[in-house]
Motif scaffolding. Structure first.
Motif, PDB file in Angstrom:
ATOM      1  N   UNK A 266      55.559  32.706 -11.362  1.00  0.00           N
ATOM      2  CA  UNK A 266      56.215  32.799 -12.670  1.00  0.00           C
ATOM      3  C   UNK A 266      56.875  34.153 -12.881  1.00  0.00           C
ATOM      4  N   UNK A 267      56.154  35.234 -12.615  1.00  0.00           N
ATOM      5  CA  UNK A 267      56.715  36.586 -12.726  1.00  0.00           C
ATOM      6  C   UNK A 267      57.409  36.832 -14.061  1.00  0.00           C
ATOM      7  N   UNK A 268      56.805  36.302 -15.136  1.00  0.00           N
ATOM      8  CA  UNK A 268      57.346  36.583 -16.468  1.00  0.00           C
ATOM      9  C   UNK A 268      57.002  38.017 -16.852  1.00  0.00           C
ATOM     10  N   UNK A 269      57.964  38.737 -17.402  1.00  0.00           N
ATOM     11  CA  UNK A 269      57.682  40.120 -17.818  1.00  0.00           C
ATOM     12  C   UNK A 269      56.585  40.077 -18.878  1.00  0.00           C
ATOM     13  N   UNK A 270      55.519  40.836 -18.630  1.00  0.00           N
ATOM     14  CA  UNK A 270      54.365  40.783 -19.515  1.00  0.00           C
ATOM     15  C   UNK A 270      53.664  42.138 -19.514  1.00  0.00           C
TER      16      UNK A 270
ATOM     17  N   UNK B 255      57.166  41.689 -24.400  1.00  0.00           N
ATOM     18  CA  UNK B 255      56.767  40.383 -23.861  1.00  0.00           C
ATOM     19  C   UNK B 255      58.018  39.579 -23.514  1.00  0.00           C
ATOM     20  N   UNK B 256      58.008  38.958 -22.381  1.00  0.00           N
ATOM     21  CA  UNK B 256      59.167  38.202 -21.877  1.00  0.00           C
ATOM     22  C   UNK B 256      60.435  39.055 -21.925  1.00  0.00           C
ATOM     23  N   UNK B 257      60.266  40.355 -21.723  1.00  0.00           N
ATOM     24  CA  UNK B 257      61.392  41.294 -21.679  1.00  0.00           C
ATOM     25  C   UNK B 257      62.224  41.273 -22.959  1.00  0.00           C
ATOM     26  N   UNK B 258      61.606  40.848 -24.076  1.00  0.00           N
ATOM     27  CA  UNK B 258      62.331  40.815 -25.347  1.00  0.00           C
ATOM     28  C   UNK B 258      62.923  39.455 -25.677  1.00  0.00           C
ATOM     29  N   UNK B 259      62.719  38.467 -24.822  1.00  0.00           N
ATOM     30  CA  UNK B 259      63.328  37.145 -25.039  1.00  0.00           C
ATOM     31  C   UNK B 259      62.288  36.102 -25.449  1.00  0.00           C
ATOM     32  N   UNK B 260      61.230  36.596 -26.104  1.00  0.00           N
ATOM     33  CA  UNK B 260      60.099  35.729 -26.456  1.00  0.00           C
ATOM     34  C   UNK B 260      60.543  34.517 -27.285  1.00  0.00           C
ATOM     35  N   UNK B 261      61.394  34.791 -28.272  1.00  0.00           N
ATOM     36  CA  UNK B 261      61.845  33.724 -29.169  1.00  0.00           C
ATOM     37  C   UNK B 261      62.506  32.579 -28.396  1.00  0.00           C
TER      38      UNK B 261
ATOM     39  N   UNK C 255      47.859  29.716 -19.354  1.00  0.00           N
ATOM     40  CA  UNK C 255      47.171  30.995 -19.138  1.00  0.00           C
ATOM     41  C   UNK C 255      48.117  31.917 -18.360  1.00  0.00           C
ATOM     42  N   UNK C 256      48.670  32.907 -19.070  1.00  0.00           N
ATOM     43  CA  UNK C 256      49.693  33.759 -18.449  1.00  0.00           C
ATOM     44  C   UNK C 256      49.101  34.841 -17.542  1.00  0.00           C
ATOM     45  N   UNK C 257      47.762  34.973 -17.585  1.00  0.00           N
ATOM     46  CA  UNK C 257      47.124  35.914 -16.655  1.00  0.00           C
ATOM     47  C   UNK C 257      46.938  35.215 -15.311  1.00  0.00           C
ATOM     48  N   UNK C 258      46.465  33.979 -15.390  1.00  0.00           N
ATOM     49  CA  UNK C 258      46.303  33.202 -14.158  1.00  0.00           C
ATOM     50  C   UNK C 258      47.658  32.846 -13.534  1.00  0.00           C
ATOM     51  N   UNK C 259      48.583  32.460 -14.404  1.00  0.00           N
ATOM     52  CA  UNK C 259      49.920  32.078 -13.931  1.00  0.00           C
ATOM     53  C   UNK C 259      50.850  33.285 -14.031  1.00  0.00           C
ATOM     54  N   UNK C 260      50.577  34.323 -13.241  1.00  0.00           N
ATOM     55  CA  UNK C 260      51.353  35.555 -13.363  1.00  0.00           C
ATOM     56  C   UNK C 260      52.614  35.489 -12.513  1.00  0.00           C
TER      57      UNK C 260
END
Ligand code: MTE
Length: 310
Positions: free
Chosen positions: A255-259, A289-295, A305-310
């Protein structure tokens, strides 16, 4: 430099398509206020929201690169990437589709609605830039094929041409990576309107070192997902194994979502070094979170689970 010419474009109905943008410039010019910051309140409020005041200077975005096919140092791609031949260039769309197709890059560029957007680019190495891209939404290209219902992911592949890419030929230059470079997205991520295929930046064609003739830009994910010089887009049932997952799956997830709350083993992700210009060069800023694109993107991960799915 304040962002005047590029809308920080997450505001879907106001997407700056080229003709609209030109028209607006013409009207503003006629009114004698072209270039005036007050004429673009939507830009300023978006920038305030994302604490972005500057565009990274072109010289930095085109000389401080990661493109391991041309060397491991940040300055190597700008020195070595001139050997990459970007014409003729074809892109295949394969896998779980009704009919596989091969498209010429120039046909794609003629057919796709070209837009310009400034996006933050956040590298997992904890530096970031703000880059004005030119390109089109990936979903527009994927809509050219009929995607089978079995497709759940999209895999991307960079050109494999050791004679043109010195790092593919010489592992001491290319870092013993198994080329071609592979990346992947979940299908809904690929279809998200923020996901771009870029053929230009700073109002010009992409330099080779930035991924000519076509690269992915996924602004809410770490930069390594934004694969360069793409030759194949494959719809798949299974989650693709990206180059970085193959190399070190405990450090690089799919996933590599900015977190800011999930650190990489070698880099804290709470802050980043923003590569700006002049007064703003190398300022430390808090990572969003999400590099500012959370919305725009958080809904795709609700309940995950964003820790497990990093
Ligand atoms: N694509 C390919 N084919 N090879 C690479 O080495 N590096 C990635 C990504 N795309 C890379 C790639 C990484 S780690 C980053 S941070 C971004 O490209 C950097 O993009 P930029 O050089 O345009 O800033």
């Amino acid at each position: 430099m304040l962002i005047k010419n590029y809308k920080f474009d997450v505001d879907k109905e106001k997407i700056t398509d080229k003709s609209l943008y030109k028209k607006r410039r013409e009207i503003l010019k006629f009114m004698g206020i072209a270039g005036s910051i007050t004429a673009f309140p939507n830009i300023l409020s978006a920038n305030d929201k994302y604490k972005l005041k500057t565009i990274t200077p072109k010289e930095k975005a085109t000389t401080y690169n990661n493109f391991y096919e041309f060397g491991l140092n940040k300055s190597d791609p700008a020195k070595n990437a001139h050997t990459l031949k970007t014409r003729p260039w074809q892109i295949k769309i394969t896998g779980e589709v009704d009919k596989e197709i091969i498209l010429d890059i120039d046909t794609i560029l003629k057919e796709m609605p070209i837009i310009e957007r400034a996006y933050r680019l956040r590298c997992v190495e904890a530096w970031s830039m703000n880059i004005p891209w030119r390109g089109f939404e990936l979903n527009k290209l994927l809509n050219k094929v009929k995607i089978n219902s079995a497709a759940k992911f999209v895999q991307f592949k960079t050109k494999y041409a050791p004679d043109e890419m010195i790092g593919q030929k010489n592992p001491y230059i290319g870092g013993f990576i198994q080329y071609p470079y592979i990346e992947g997205l979940r299908l809904d991520e690929a279809m998200n309107p923020l996901t771009l295929l870029a053929n230009g930046m700073y109002g010009e064609d992409l330099p080779n070192q930035n991924g000519a003739p076509l690269r992915l830009v996924v602004p809410w994910k770490y930069g390594f997902k934004s694969i360069k010089s793409i030759v194949e887009i494959k719809l798949t049932k299974e989650m693709p194994k990206s180059t970085w997952m193959q190399l070190q799956s405990d450090e690089y997830g799919f996933y590599a979502n900015v977190n800011p709350n999930v650190d990489h083993p070698r880099w804290s992700q709470a802050e980043e070094r923003f590569i700006g210009g002049g007064f703003f060069s190398f300022g430390k800023v808090k990572t969003l979170m999400f590099n500012g694109y959370e919305e725009e993107v958080a809904h795709m991960y609700s309940g995950m689970d964003l820790v497990k799915n990093f």
